[in-house]
Design a protein around this motif. Structure first.
Motif, mmCIF file in Angstrom:
data_model
loop_
_atom_site.group_PDB
_atom_site.id
_atom_site.type_symbol
_atom_site.label_atom_id
_atom_site.label_comp_id
_atom_site.label_asym_id
_atom_site.label_seq_id
_atom_site.Cartn_x
_atom_site.Cartn_y
_atom_site.Cartn_z
ATOM 1 N N ALA A 56 30.336 36.170 46.335
ATOM 2 C CA ALA A 56 30.675 37.429 45.651
ATOM 3 C C ALA A 56 31.224 38.463 46.616
ATOM 4 O O ALA A 56 31.945 39.391 46.195
ATOM 5 N N LEU A 57 30.897 38.348 47.898
ATOM 6 C CA LEU A 57 31.382 39.304 48.896
ATOM 7 C C LEU A 57 32.764 38.943 49.435
ATOM 8 O O LEU A 57 33.375 39.756 50.138
ATOM 9 N N GLN A 58 33.226 37.754 49.136
ATOM 10 C CA GLN A 58 34.513 37.319 49.648
ATOM 11 C C GLN A 58 35.660 37.976 48.868
ATOM 12 O O GLN A 58 35.532 38.254 47.679
ATOM 13 N N PRO A 59 36.801 38.246 49.530
ATOM 14 C CA PRO A 59 37.958 38.820 48.824
ATOM 15 C C PRO A 59 38.416 37.888 47.710
ATOM 16 O O PRO A 59 38.418 36.667 47.852
ATOM 17 N N GLY A 60 38.782 38.492 46.603
ATOM 18 C CA GLY A 60 39.238 37.692 45.474
ATOM 19 C C GLY A 60 39.434 38.551 44.247
ATOM 20 O O GLY A 60 39.287 39.786 44.279
ATOM 21 N N GLU A 61 39.760 37.905 43.156
ATOM 22 C CA GLU A 61 40.049 38.603 41.906
ATOM 23 C C GLU A 61 38.826 39.340 41.378
ATOM 24 O O GLU A 61 38.924 40.470 40.896
ATOM 25 N N MET A 62 37.660 38.702 41.476
ATOM 26 C CA MET A 62 36.455 39.339 40.947
ATOM 27 C C MET A 62 36.071 40.574 41.760
ATOM 28 O O MET A 62 35.721 41.617 41.195
ATOM 29 N N ARG A 63 36.141 40.479 43.088
ATOM 30 C CA ARG A 63 35.783 41.627 43.907
ATOM 31 C C ARG A 63 36.742 42.789 43.667
ATOM 32 O O ARG A 63 36.319 43.942 43.619
#
Length: 272
Positions: A56-63
Motif C-alpha cells: 500500500a505504501l508503494q507508488p501506484g494508482e491506489m496511492r
C-alpha cells in the motif's frame, strides 16, 4: 435472571448494535493481514502477512487516489468549516432580512439526492466553461460540506448559555476577549465535530465526485469502484483499517481530555 435481563435491555440492545456495526470492520482489518489466494479471493485463509501493508505504501494508482482524496478532503474541510462557522454565528446570533429562507436553503444540499446535486453541478461547470478536475471536485465537496458544518455548529451555539458571555463582559472583558476566551472555547467541540464530519463525507463521497471529475483525476472511492470489476486488491483494506484507527484515536483522545477536564473540575470543587 429474566428480571435482571429485562432491567438492562437497553444495555443488551446497545451491545448488539455495536456488534452489528463492528463485524464488517473486523473483516476489513482481518483481510488486511490475511494471505489472499487471488484477486477475487475474499476468504479468511488464516495465514498472517504484512505484504499488503508494504504494497500500500508503494507508488501506484491506489496511492495516487488516496492522496487525491486526502487533499480534497483536507481542503474542503478547511474551507467548509470556516464558511460554515461564520454562517452559523450569523444565523444564531443576528436577525436580518432573509434569515428564514436562508435557514431553509442550508438544508437543501443535505436533503437533495446526490445524483441530482452532482448532475446539476456538472451542468453548471460545463455551461461556465470550467474544466473538470481537482477544482470542480473541490468546489462540489465544499458545497455539500458547508451545510453539515452549519447544522453542527449552530446546534452547539443554540445549547450554549449566553450568561457566560454576559458574565465575562460584566468583568470588563472586551468583545474580542470574550469571543477568544469564552465563546470560541465553548464552541470549539462543535467546530471540531463539524470538521471531522466534513472530512469523512468528503473522503467517502463517490456520486458527486464521479459527476464532476475528469478521466485523469480519481479519488479513492472511484478507484475502489473501478477495481470492483476485476477484483478489489487487498491493499484497499489497509486504507480502510488506517482510516478507522485514525478516527478511533481522535475520538479516544477527545474522550480522555474530556475525562481529565471533568476530573480536574471535581477536584477543584472538592478543594473549594
Amino acid at each position: 435472571m429474566i428480571r435482571w435481563i429485562t432491567q438492562r435491555w437497553t444495555l443488551w440492545v446497545g451491545i448488539l448494535v455495536l456488534i452489528y456495526m463492528f463485524v464488517p470492520i473486523y473483516y476489513v482489518v482481518r483481510l488486511s493481514f490475511d494471505q489472499s489466494g487471488g484477486r477475487l479471493d475474499y476468504d479468511l485463509n488464516g495465514t498472517f502477512t504484512t505484504e499488503y501493508w508494504r504494497a500500500a505504501l508503494q507508488p501506484g494508482e491506489m496511492r495516487d487516489a488516496v492522496v487525491n482524496s486526502l487533499l480534497i478532503g483536507l481542503a474542503a474541510t478547511v474551507v467548509a468549516t470556516i464558511l460554515g462557522t461564520l454562517l452559523s454565528f450569523a444565523l444564531a446570533r443576528y436577525r436580518f432580512r432573509g434569515r428564514a429562507p436562508l435557514n431553509l436553503l442550508i438544508f437543501l444540499p443535505m436533503a437533495t439526492p446526490e445524483v441530482v446535486m452532482g448532475s446539476s453541478l456538472l451542468a453548471l461547470f460545463i455551461s461556465a466553461g470550467i474544466p473538470l478536475g481537482f477544482v470542480t471536485v473541490l468546489i462540489a465537496h465544499i458545497l455539500f460540506c458547508v451545510s453539515f458544518v452549519v447544522v453542527t455548529v449552530k446546534a452547539r451555539l443554540a445549547g450554549m448559555d449566553p450568561r457566560l458571555e454576559e458574565a465575562a463582559m460584566d468583568l470588563y472583558a472586551s468583545e474580542r476577549q470574550t469571543f477568544l476566551r469564552v465563546t470560541l472555547p465553548l464552541v470549539a467541540p462543535g467546530i471540531l465535530a463539524a470538521a471531522l464530519l466534513s472530512f469523512s463525507l468528503s473522503f467517502d463521497d463517490f456520486i458527486i465526485t464521479n459527476f464532476n471529475t475528469s478521466s485523469t483525476f480519481a479519488t479513492f472511492p472511484m478507484f475502489v469502484w473501478g477495481s470492483s470489476l476485476r477484483g478489489i486488491p487487498r491493499e484497499v483494506n489497509v486504507v480502510g483499517t488506517v482510516m478507522f484507527l485514525v478516527a478511533f484515536l481522535i475520538v479516544a483522545v477527545g474522550e480522555f481530555l474530556s475525562w481529565r477536564r471533568r476530573a480536574a473540575q471535581r477536584a477543584a470543587l472538592r478543594a473549594g
